[in-house]
Scaffold this motif. Structure first.
Motif, PDB file in Angstrom:
ATOM      1  N   GLN A 237       0.794  -1.162   0.033  1.00  0.00           N
ATOM      2  CA  GLN A 237       0.015  -0.070   0.005  1.00  0.00           C
ATOM      3  C   GLN A 237       0.824   1.243  -0.032  1.00  0.00           C
ATOM      4  OE1 GLN A 237      -2.572  -0.514   3.594  1.00  0.00           O
ATOM      5  NE2 GLN A 237      -3.952  -1.860   2.200  1.00  0.00           N
ATOM      6  N   GLY A 238       1.890   1.058   0.654  1.00  0.00           N
ATOM      7  CA  GLY A 238       2.987   2.144   0.562  1.00  0.00           C
ATOM      8  C   GLY A 238       3.770   2.362  -0.683  1.00  0.00           C
ATOM      9  N   ASP A 239       3.401   1.861  -1.820  1.00  0.00           N
ATOM     10  CA  ASP A 239       4.129   1.855  -3.057  1.00  0.00           C
ATOM     11  C   ASP A 239       5.563   1.663  -3.019  1.00  0.00           C
ATOM     12  OD1 ASP A 239       1.708   2.917  -4.246  1.00  0.00           O
ATOM     13  OD2 ASP A 239       2.179   4.922  -3.701  1.00  0.00           O
ATOM     14  N   PHE A 240       5.668   0.240  -2.508  1.00  0.00           N
ATOM     15  CA  PHE A 240       7.078  -0.383  -2.258  1.00  0.00           C
ATOM     16  C   PHE A 240       7.756  -0.626  -3.789  1.00  0.00           C
ATOM     17  CE2 PHE A 240      10.054  -3.782  -1.868  1.00  0.00           C
ATOM     18  CZ  PHE A 240      10.889  -3.500  -0.747  1.00  0.00           C
ATOM     19  N   ASP A 241       6.936  -1.144  -4.497  1.00  0.00           N
ATOM     20  CA  ASP A 241       7.432  -1.430  -5.830  1.00  0.00           C
ATOM     21  C   ASP A 241       8.009  -0.219  -6.719  1.00  0.00           C
ATOM     22  OD1 ASP A 241       7.283  -3.954  -5.173  1.00  0.00           O
ATOM     23  OD2 ASP A 241       5.769  -4.488  -6.953  1.00  0.00           O
ATOM     24  N   GLU A 242       6.955   0.838  -6.393  1.00  0.00           N
ATOM     25  CA  GLU A 242       7.266   2.356  -7.135  1.00  0.00           C
ATOM     26  C   GLU A 242       8.538   2.721  -6.528  1.00  0.00           C
ATOM     27  OE1 GLU A 242       4.321   1.089  -6.300  1.00  0.00           O
ATOM     28  OE2 GLU A 242       3.247   1.026  -7.987  1.00  0.00           O
ATOM     29  N   GLN A 243       8.567   2.751  -5.235  1.00  0.00           N
ATOM     30  CA  GLN A 243       9.925   3.424  -4.815  1.00  0.00           C
ATOM     31  C   GLN A 243      10.932   2.771  -5.134  1.00  0.00           C
ATOM     32  OE1 GLN A 243       9.589   3.969  -0.657  1.00  0.00           O
ATOM     33  NE2 GLN A 243      11.087   5.332  -0.413  1.00  0.00           N
ATOM     34  N   VAL A 244      10.969   1.438  -5.236  1.00  0.00           N
ATOM     35  CA  VAL A 244      12.206   0.763  -5.704  1.00  0.00           C
ATOM     36  C   VAL A 244      12.545   1.196  -7.028  1.00  0.00           C
ATOM     37  CG1 VAL A 244      13.077  -1.625  -6.276  1.00  0.00           C
ATOM     38  CG2 VAL A 244      11.816  -1.255  -4.121  1.00  0.00           C
ATOM     39  N   GLY A 245      11.746   1.143  -8.084  1.00  0.00           N
ATOM     40  CA  GLY A 245      11.659   1.425  -9.186  1.00  0.00           C
ATOM     41  C   GLY A 245      12.457   2.764  -9.610  1.00  0.00           C
ATOM     42  N   ARG A 246      11.799   3.905  -8.762  1.00  0.00           N
ATOM     43  CA  ARG A 246      12.372   5.224  -8.636  1.00  0.00           C
ATOM     44  C   ARG A 246      14.066   5.230  -8.379  1.00  0.00           C
ATOM     45  NH1 ARG A 246       7.180   6.605  -6.810  1.00  0.00           N
ATOM     46  NH2 ARG A 246       8.140   6.518  -4.705  1.00  0.00           N
ATOM     47  N   ALA A 247      14.118   4.348  -7.304  1.00  0.00           N
ATOM     48  CA  ALA A 247      15.819   4.259  -7.017  1.00  0.00           C
ATOM     49  C   ALA A 247      16.413   3.856  -8.066  1.00  0.00           C
ATOM     50  CB  ALA A 247      15.770   3.299  -5.830  1.00  0.00           C
ATOM     51  N   LEU A 248      15.945   2.642  -8.785  1.00  0.00           N
ATOM     52  CA  LEU A 248      16.625   2.178  -9.753  1.00  0.00           C
ATOM     53  C   LEU A 248      16.951   2.975 -10.978  1.00  0.00           C
ATOM     54  CD1 LEU A 248      15.247  -1.696  -9.879  1.00  0.00           C
ATOM     55  CD2 LEU A 248      17.575  -0.835  -9.085  1.00  0.00           C
ATOM     56  N   GLN A 249      15.895   3.746 -11.371  1.00  0.00           N
ATOM     57  CA  GLN A 249      15.785   4.517 -12.327  1.00  0.00           C
ATOM     58  C   GLN A 249      16.882   5.914 -12.297  1.00  0.00           C
ATOM     59  OE1 GLN A 249      14.769   4.427 -15.495  1.00  0.00           O
ATOM     60  NE2 GLN A 249      13.177   2.870 -15.375  1.00  0.00           N
TER      61      GLN A 249
END
Length: 261
Positions: A237-249
């Motif tokens: 719910q805390g957008d964990f996947d999206e945050q990881v994606g932003r870090a990788l980008q």
């Protein structure tokens, strides 16, 4: 064991040194076929028969395959003529085109190991630019298998992205372990217990993933509707996947921008 002479520029640093030690220990290269450049001309591997030189051009001239294991910001001061040679670059952010233009190498392999080379557990993606023969590709694969696992990728941009993923080595697990321990201590758990619990999750329990599919494990734990499911739900719910994606980008953007000579 191969007959090619392998030269490692920066072969006494943590990365180059780990690779040098591994190829000798695994018997890929004999000590007499390993050349390492070092400004002082002193290094323990010399006691095993490895050749140490102080001049990088001398190393290039005497080697069939040359590995560049220096920091990217030091590439500008590296002056070598590698005409007719295949270079393996371990430098993040330096494109194959830039390396070819500066060194005149006939072919460039970009590879991105990580800190786990020290324990033989690195994953190393690699990309070939220029005419690299099948025998040379096989040698590159075998070389990086000395320090873990490896795989060829077909696009150079993948190396830039993977520099921010596998190239980060223990960074993401270390961040997770620190966060788990810190949150446990904020909840009142004694520091030593919090550290042990967090280390068990990140270092020990995660070894189950070596023989289990990660997504299947998540699905099974969520379906159980227990404590773990509740924790996973909050992270999702805390957008964990999206945050990881932003870090990788963000990391990949630095690599794509390049650290040009």
């Amino acid at each position: 064991m191969i007959n090619d002479t392998v030269g490692i520029i920066g072969g006494t640093g943590w990365l180059g040194g780990a690779i040098a030690e591994a190829v000798l220990a695994k018997g890929l290269v004999s000590a007499g076929k390993l050349i390492i450049s070092n400004r002082s001309g002193k290094y323990p591997l010399a006691q095993q028969g490895a050749c140490l030189v102080t001049d990088n051009q001398d190393l290039v001239d005497r080697s069939d395959l040359v590995i560049i294991a220096v920091r990217p910001e030091h590439f500008a001061s590296l002056h070598i003529n590698a005409t007719g040679k295949t270079l393996i670059s371990l430098m993040a952010g330096i494109t194959a085109q830039s390396i070819t233009a500066k060194t005149l190498a006939s072919a460039v392999v970009r590879a991105m190991p990580n800190a786990a080379v020290e324990i033989g557990q690195s994953f190393t993606p690699w990309y070939c630019s220029g005419g690299v023969e099948a025998t040379t590709k096989s040698l590159v694969q075998r070389l990086f298998e000395c320090v873990g696992t490896a795989a060829e990728v077909q696009e150079e941009d993948f190396i830039d992205y993977l520099s921010a993923l596998s190239g980060t080595g223990p960074a993401f697990p270390a961040l997770l372990m620190t966060a788990l321990a810190n949150q446990a201590m904020l909840a009142g758990i004694p520091g030593d217990i919090a550290q042990l619990a967090a280390k068990n999750v990140v270092v020990n329990s995660s070894q189950l993933l070596a023989s289990h599919d990660a997504q299947q494990m998540i699905d099974a734990l969520v379906a159980y509707r227990g404590v773990t499911a509740a924790a996973l739900q909050v992270m999702r719910q805390g957008d964990f996947d999206e945050q990881v994606g932003r870090a990788l980008q963000a990391g990949a953007a630095v690599a794509r921008k390049g650290l040009q000579a």
